[in-house]
Design a protein around this motif. Structure first.
Motif, short mmCIF file in Angstrom:
data_model
loop_
_atom_site.label_atom_id
_atom_site.label_comp_id
_atom_site.label_asym_id
_atom_site.label_seq_id
_atom_site.Cartn_x
_atom_site.Cartn_y
_atom_site.Cartn_z
N SER A 249 24.93 51.93 43.37
CA SER A 249 23.93 51.26 44.23
C SER A 249 24.57 50.63 45.46
CB SER A 249 23.21 50.17 43.44
OG SER A 249 24.10 49.12 43.08
N GLY A 250 25.91 50.59 45.48
CA GLY A 250 26.62 50.05 46.63
C GLY A 250 26.83 48.55 46.59
N LYS A 251 26.45 47.91 45.49
CA LYS A 251 26.62 46.46 45.38
C LYS A 251 28.08 46.07 45.15
CE LYS A 251 21.94 45.78 43.57
NZ LYS A 251 21.12 45.38 42.39
N VAL A 252 28.82 46.99 44.54
CA VAL A 252 30.24 46.75 44.27
C VAL A 252 31.03 47.99 44.65
CG1 VAL A 252 31.99 46.27 42.52
CG2 VAL A 252 29.74 45.18 42.35
N LYS A 253 32.11 47.81 45.41
CA LYS A 253 32.96 48.95 45.75
C LYS A 253 33.73 49.40 44.51
CE LYS A 253 33.80 47.80 50.62
NZ LYS A 253 34.84 47.48 51.63
N LYS A 254 33.91 50.70 44.39
CA LYS A 254 34.61 51.25 43.24
C LYS A 254 36.03 50.69 43.13
CE LYS A 254 35.91 55.72 41.20
NZ LYS A 254 35.85 57.20 41.39
N SER A 255 36.72 50.57 44.27
CA SER A 255 38.09 50.05 44.27
C SER A 255 38.12 48.60 43.81
CB SER A 255 38.71 50.18 45.66
OG SER A 255 37.92 49.48 46.63
N ASN A 256 37.13 47.83 44.23
CA ASN A 256 37.07 46.42 43.81
C ASN A 256 36.80 46.31 42.31
OD1 ASN A 256 37.50 45.69 46.44
ND2 ASN A 256 35.40 45.06 46.86
N ALA A 257 35.94 47.19 41.82
CA ALA A 257 35.63 47.18 40.39
C ALA A 257 36.87 47.53 39.57
CB ALA A 257 34.51 48.18 40.09
N ALA A 258 37.65 48.51 40.05
CA ALA A 258 38.87 48.90 39.35
C ALA A 258 39.89 47.77 39.35
CB ALA A 258 39.47 50.15 40.00
N LEU A 259 39.99 47.07 40.47
CA LEU A 259 40.93 45.94 40.56
C LEU A 259 40.51 44.83 39.60
CD1 LEU A 259 43.31 44.50 41.88
CD2 LEU A 259 41.73 43.71 43.69
N MET A 260 39.22 44.53 39.58
CA MET A 260 38.73 43.49 38.68
C MET A 260 38.98 43.85 37.23
SD MET A 260 34.83 42.05 38.06
CE MET A 260 34.40 43.47 37.03
N ALA A 261 38.72 45.10 36.87
CA ALA A 261 38.91 45.56 35.50
C ALA A 261 40.38 45.45 35.09
CB ALA A 261 38.44 47.01 35.36
N THR A 262 41.28 45.83 35.99
CA THR A 262 42.72 45.76 35.71
C THR A 262 43.16 44.32 35.47
OG1 THR A 262 43.12 47.72 37.08
CG2 THR A 262 45.02 46.31 36.58
N ILE A 263 42.69 43.42 36.33
CA ILE A 263 43.06 42.00 36.21
C ILE A 263 42.53 41.42 34.91
CG2 ILE A 263 42.66 39.70 37.18
CD1 ILE A 263 42.71 41.00 39.96
N LEU A 264 41.29 41.76 34.55
CA LEU A 264 40.69 41.22 33.33
C LEU A 264 41.46 41.66 32.08
CD1 LEU A 264 36.85 41.61 33.99
CD2 LEU A 264 38.11 39.47 33.69
N ILE A 265 41.82 42.95 32.02
CA ILE A 265 42.57 43.44 30.87
C ILE A 265 43.96 42.80 30.81
CG2 ILE A 265 43.68 45.46 29.85
CD1 ILE A 265 41.26 47.10 30.68
N ALA A 266 44.60 42.68 31.96
CA ALA A 266 45.93 42.07 32.00
C ALA A 266 45.87 40.61 31.53
CB ALA A 266 46.49 42.14 33.42
N LEU A 267 44.86 39.89 31.97
CA LEU A 267 44.71 38.49 31.55
C LEU A 267 44.39 38.41 30.06
CD1 LEU A 267 42.69 36.97 34.55
CD2 LEU A 267 45.10 36.59 33.97
N GLY A 268 43.62 39.39 29.57
CA GLY A 268 43.30 39.43 28.14
C GLY A 268 44.55 39.60 27.29
N VAL A 269 45.42 40.49 27.72
CA VAL A 269 46.67 40.73 26.99
C VAL A 269 47.57 39.49 27.08
CG1 VAL A 269 48.77 42.11 26.90
CG2 VAL A 269 46.56 43.22 27.32
N LEU A 270 47.66 38.92 28.25
CA LEU A 270 48.50 37.74 28.45
C LEU A 270 48.02 36.57 27.58
CD1 LEU A 270 50.80 36.39 30.02
CD2 LEU A 270 49.14 35.77 31.78
N ALA A 271 46.71 36.39 27.49
CA ALA A 271 46.15 35.31 26.67
C ALA A 271 46.51 35.50 25.21
CB ALA A 271 44.63 35.25 26.84
N ALA A 272 46.47 36.73 24.73
CA ALA A 272 46.79 37.00 23.32
C ALA A 272 48.25 36.71 23.02
CB ALA A 272 46.46 38.45 22.98
#
Length: 304
Positions: A90-113
């Protein structure tokens, strides 16, 4: 406009589903016996386990949110045809931005564990890799795809148990319950767009019946007033069977979608049933508190 953009980014993480992932952690925490230690008379012990529960809850938020965001990243072209209302097509979120957000979230999830212990960190890393693997390749495999998705949930439950890592060899088989359940949901969900997936619906129904039987067996096997777990299991059955049977009868995409939504949200009740079996009904009720939160979020954000 900014508020709408934030909502679009949140949509990528499926907030209602994230709550069900937190329920996985809490159930694993209860299975390990750590929940009972939260009400001990030792303040130092209480604080240590409370902190561990917080870290693991934050971990699963990152892992699940990042995993489902990557799902939309890899499905961007297909969603442009089948689900153009989603944030990326729909163009509300750029694909590259979504990929960056997803990468950061997973990395933070692993770090928290890793803040809890080494085993927690390694399990979180495995779950994160399995999630990305599913998004990129596994979901397109008829047999391995559902198993891949189920392994992510199994790992999530074990992540909760890992607060006491020495117990992982004793309770690893419990991961087969969310594995089978989520694999069944994944099979059923393949009819959300086109419908007519009778065999998958029948298979899903059979797996759900087996899981309910296993939950009751565990409840009475553990000996913690097993009859007090029956209401939890009954509520679970009430939530998942009516929409699934209706979907099976008519095989319409909309009804299949509702069945999938009900099954995903009901992960909270499944987890409450497990927690009640190992740590008592009051712990199960604590997990059930997450249900209205998830249902509320499901009215605002799509579940599938």
């Amino acid at each position: 406009m900014a508020a709408l953009n934030i909502k679009a980014y949140l949509q990528l993480t499926r907030p209602a589903n994230v709550i069900t992932a937190i329920a996985d952690i809490w159930a694993g925490f209860a299975v390990s016996g750590a929940a009972a230690l939260l009400v001990s008379q030792n303040a130092e012990t209480e604080n240590a386990y409370v902190l561990s529960l917080i870290w693991l809850s934050l971990s699963t938020i990152g892992l699940y949110g990042g995993g489902v965001a990557f799902n939309d990243v890899f499905d961007a072209k297909l969603d442009a045809i089948e689900r153009p209302e989603r944030p990326i097509p729909s163009g509300k979120v750029k694909k590259s931005n979504a990929a960056l957000m997803a990468t950061i979230l997973i990395a933070l999830g692993v770090l928290a564990a890793f803040q809890v212990n080494l085993w927690s960190g390694l399990i979180a890393l495995t779950v994160g890799l399995l999630a990305v693997f599913y998004d990129a390749w596994g979901k397109h495999q008829a047999i391995f795809g559902p198993i891949n998705m189920g392994l992510c949930r199994a790992g999530n439950l074990l992540l909760g148990i890992s607060v006491l890592p020495d117990l992982l060899p004793d309770f690893w088989a419990l991961g087969l319950i969310p594995l089978a359940y989520v694999a069944a949901i994944t099979m059923i969900s393949r009819g959300e767009v086109h419908g007519k997936n009778k065999n998958a619906l029948i298979s899903g129904l059979g797996i759900f019946i087996i899981i309910i039987s296993v939950l009751l067996f565990i409840a009475f096997l553990e000996g913690n007033a097993g009859w007090m777990v029956i209401p939890f299991v009954g509520f679970f059955a009430y939530m998942i069977f009516p929409p699934l049977i209706k979907a099976l009868r008519l095989q319409q995409p909309q009804l299949i979608g509702k069945s999938v939504k009900a099954a995903v949200i009901s992960l909270i009740i499944l987890n409450a049933s497990l927690a009640a079996s190992f740590s008592g009904w009051w712990v199960g009720l604590c997990i059930l508190i997450l249900l209205p939160i998830s249902l509320r979020l499901a009215k605002i954000f799509a579940v599938t």
